[in-house]
Design an enzyme around this catalytic site. Structure first.
Site, PDB file in Angstrom:
ATOM      1  N   ASN A   1       0.824  -1.203   0.000  1.00  0.00           N
ATOM      2  CA  ASN A   1       0.000   0.000   0.000  1.00  0.00           C
ATOM      3  C   ASN A   1       0.861   1.258   0.000  1.00  0.00           C
ATOM      4  OD1 ASN A   1      -1.853   2.004   0.358  1.00  0.00           O
ATOM      5  ND2 ASN A   1      -2.802   1.160   2.177  1.00  0.00           N
ATOM      6  N   ASP A   2       1.485   1.553   1.144  1.00  0.00           N
ATOM      7  CA  ASP A   2       2.243   2.805   1.276  1.00  0.00           C
ATOM      8  C   ASP A   2       3.306   2.973   0.194  1.00  0.00           C
ATOM      9  OD1 ASP A   2       0.808   3.560   3.479  1.00  0.00           O
ATOM     10  OD2 ASP A   2       2.234   2.725   4.918  1.00  0.00           O
ATOM     11  N   VAL A   3       3.916   1.859  -0.240  1.00  0.00           N
ATOM     12  CA  VAL A   3       5.022   1.951  -1.200  1.00  0.00           C
ATOM     13  C   VAL A   3       4.555   2.332  -2.600  1.00  0.00           C
ATOM     14  CG1 VAL A   3       6.472   0.322   0.062  1.00  0.00           C
ATOM     15  CG2 VAL A   3       4.990  -0.515  -1.759  1.00  0.00           C
TER      16      VAL A   3
END
Lengths: 463, 129
Positions: free
Chosen positions: A390-392
């Protein structure tokens, strides 16, 4: 130490260096591991031939017990559980360092460092530093193990005055070491051990689960420095060289992980990042609706794609989805698509975690690419398939200066023609930041367990 | 007369004691400065150079193999078993020896575990057929 012994230890050191060198490419890596085993064998045989080592029977039994335990764990462990296994192993090195130092303190003549009560000050300093690092490594690794295994909550545990307490404890340990070097008192020795145990726990509890790659690398580094510290006590170059190799390896890995998150090492160490706390603080309610798709849609669209890039994350490891994912990739390749995998430096819970899982699922390593190698290709790619990450992938890292992840290098999946997100729900990622990408026109959310979604897509592809 | 001779005797005894202590001290000082503190400088030299070797070798490791790298470094950091074996070596049993044996066991778990798990990981990395 005789010349022959010194020479043998030197051969061991060189073999260890070559063993790390072998890891520069998968084709030479197994030979590297073999050289490491050879180096260790030479080191052990050389030490056993030392005239002071006589109790072969007891040593043999201890070695056999340890060897059996180690081998049976290593053979059985699931690849998804590697990070906690490595953390657990680090704790053993730390504890072994403490025991070796304690043994040297109670019987210094076995190590040629004087007699009880009259150990030279240099040896005392080395001994106590080695002990302190070993003890911190031990408890720190146990907490890291607990967080990765789920025994201890992965959320950061923060309380007021935490860093002040750590500072006091750190200064206290230094004071104890100074006093120990003067008095050579055994209570002081165990106080150093105890205080280091405590600080090891306190240092790791405020750090969240997804920051564990940095911490596991850091503890890897510590275990090396502990070995080097004992090397000084023994006046043994092999231990110093090996300790320095391991120490710098762990330090470099921590650096790479920090860079992958655009955070300073200090920022990670101070902790408090991520977990529920950050999610509630940073999670602004969002009324927008993300487009939701199903496996059949995804199967249909991917079947008609020429180029596909798969972006795996920790969610894939949790769901054990790597085998189903590879099967899906194989079917797409059979349908004529070019399928590749993109790995973010901090994907998973330890450096290189995703690469091992994909290798386990028989994905050839030349289809698995690093961020720098593949990031430009997203704009010419039909489908980006994000599974458990997600964050990446969050473009806010490039545009939103107020975002917690601003400046973090990301995989530019937004540039692909179509983006699929396999996720269990709409929850924000570890950093507690909403992902803009969910609301883009070219994004389709596939909700469900990663493995289940892959299997459903496989069914869709087979029809 | 006898008093003086007694005093002389005790004085000479004391002198001998002092001489003994002095020689012990001298030899221990020689040991410390000549033997050990020399090794500290030598050891630091080795440490610093090895850090440089480590720096260049580790940067050349491909990121795909960072997990096996941790496995190998974990295994070789158990070279601390050298110290454990020396501690466990003496024949007579005492607390120091038991500590050594415990350390041998712990290090052995790590050596076998580390190398075996690394080998398992590496055997999975295959090229495209």
């Amino acid at each position: 130490m005789s010349t022959l012994t010194t020479a043998a230890y030197l051969v061991s050191s060189v073999l260890f260096i070559l063993s790390l060198r072998g890891l520069s490419h998968p084709s030479t890596a197994r030979r590297g591991n073999f050289l490491g085993i050879l180096g260790m064998t030479i080191a052990i045989v050389t030490t056993l031939s030392n005239p002071g080592v006589l109790s072969y029977k007891e040593i043999g039994i201890a070695f056999l017990i340890g060897g059996l335990i180690g081998t049976s764990i290593a053979v059985k462990i699931q690849m998804t559980a590697l990070p906690q296994l490595v953390a657990a192993f680090h704790s053993l090195v730390g504890l072994a360092a403490v025991f070796v130092a304690a043994s040297a303190y109670y019987n210094p003549s076995a190590f040629n460092i004087g007699a009880v009560g009259s150990i030279p000050i240099g040896s005392l300093i080395e001994m106590s530093i080695g002990t302190a690092i070993g003890a911190v490594t031990f408890t720190g690794s146990i907490i890291a193990f607990g967080k990765l295994q789920g025994f201890v909550s992965g959320n950061p545990l923060v309380f007021k005055g935490q860093h002040f307490i750590n500072l006091l404890l750190g200064l206290g340990i230094i004071a104890l070491i100074v006093k120990f070097c003067i008095d050579q008192n055994q209570e002081l020795f165990w106080l150093i051990v105890f205080a280091s145990f405590v600080i090891g726990v306190l240092l790791i509890v405020p750090i969240g689960g997804a920051d564990m790659p940095v911490i596991v690398s850091m503890l890897n580094s510590y275990s090396g420095w502990a070995a080097a510290g004992i090397g000084f006590t023994l006046s043994n170059n092999l231990l110093i060289i090996t300790g320095a190799l391991v120490g710098s390896s762990g330090a470099i890995l921590s650096y790479i992980m920090c860079k992958g998150m655009n955070r300073s090492f200090l920022n990670v160490l101070l902790g408090g990042f991520g977990g529920e706390q950050a999610a509630s603080a940073g999670g602004v309610k969002d009324d927008r609706q993300a487009k939701q798709g199903n496996a059949a849609d995804a199967a249909f669209m991917m079947k008609n794609s020429k180029t596909i890039i798969i972006v795996p994350g920790y969610g894939m490891a949790v769901a054990q989805a790597q085998h189903a994912l590879r099967e899906m990739g194989d079917l797409l390749k059979a349908a004529g698509a070019d399928v590749r995998y993109a790995i973010h430096p901090v994907a998973g819970r330890m450096p290189g975690h995703m690469n091992v899982l994909l290798a386990e699922a028989n994905v050839p390593y030349d289809e698995v690419l690093e961020l720098d190698e593949i990031n430009r290709d997203f704009s010419e790619t039909d489908v980006a398939f994000v599974i458990g990450a997600n964050d990446v992938t969050n473009p806010a890292a490039k545009t939103d200066k107020t975002s917690a992840i601003y400046g973090m290098p990301i995989l530019d999946v937004e540039n692909a023609g179509q983006v699929f997100f396999v996720k269990r729900g709409m929850a924000s990622g570890y950093a507690g930041v909403q992902n803009e990408l969910f609301f883009r026109d070219n994004t389709l959310m596939l909700f469900g367990d990663a493995k289940k979604v892959c299997e459903d897509i496989i069914k869709g592809l087979e029809n | 007369m006898s008093e003086i001779s007694n005093q002389l005797e005790s004085l000479s005894y004391k002198a001998q004691q002092i001489a003994n202590e002095a020689s012990q001290l001298a030899s221990s000082v020689a040991e410390t400065s000549g033997g050990h503190s020399d090794f500290i400088i030598f050891g630091i030299t080795v440490l610093v150079l090895a850090c440089f070797v480590g720096y260049y070798v580790v940067w050349s490791v491909t990121p795909a193999l960072h997990s096996p790298l941790m496995g190998v470094t974990n295994a070789i950091s158990s070279v601390i078993i050298v110290g454990a074996l020396l501690a466990a070596g003496p024949v007579d049993s005492n607390i120091s020896k038991y500590f050594g044996l415990v350390a041998v066991t712990l290090a052995a778990v790590n050596i076998f575990g580390g190398f075996v798990v690394t080998n398992r990981m590496l055997s999975m990395f295959k090229k495209k057929q």
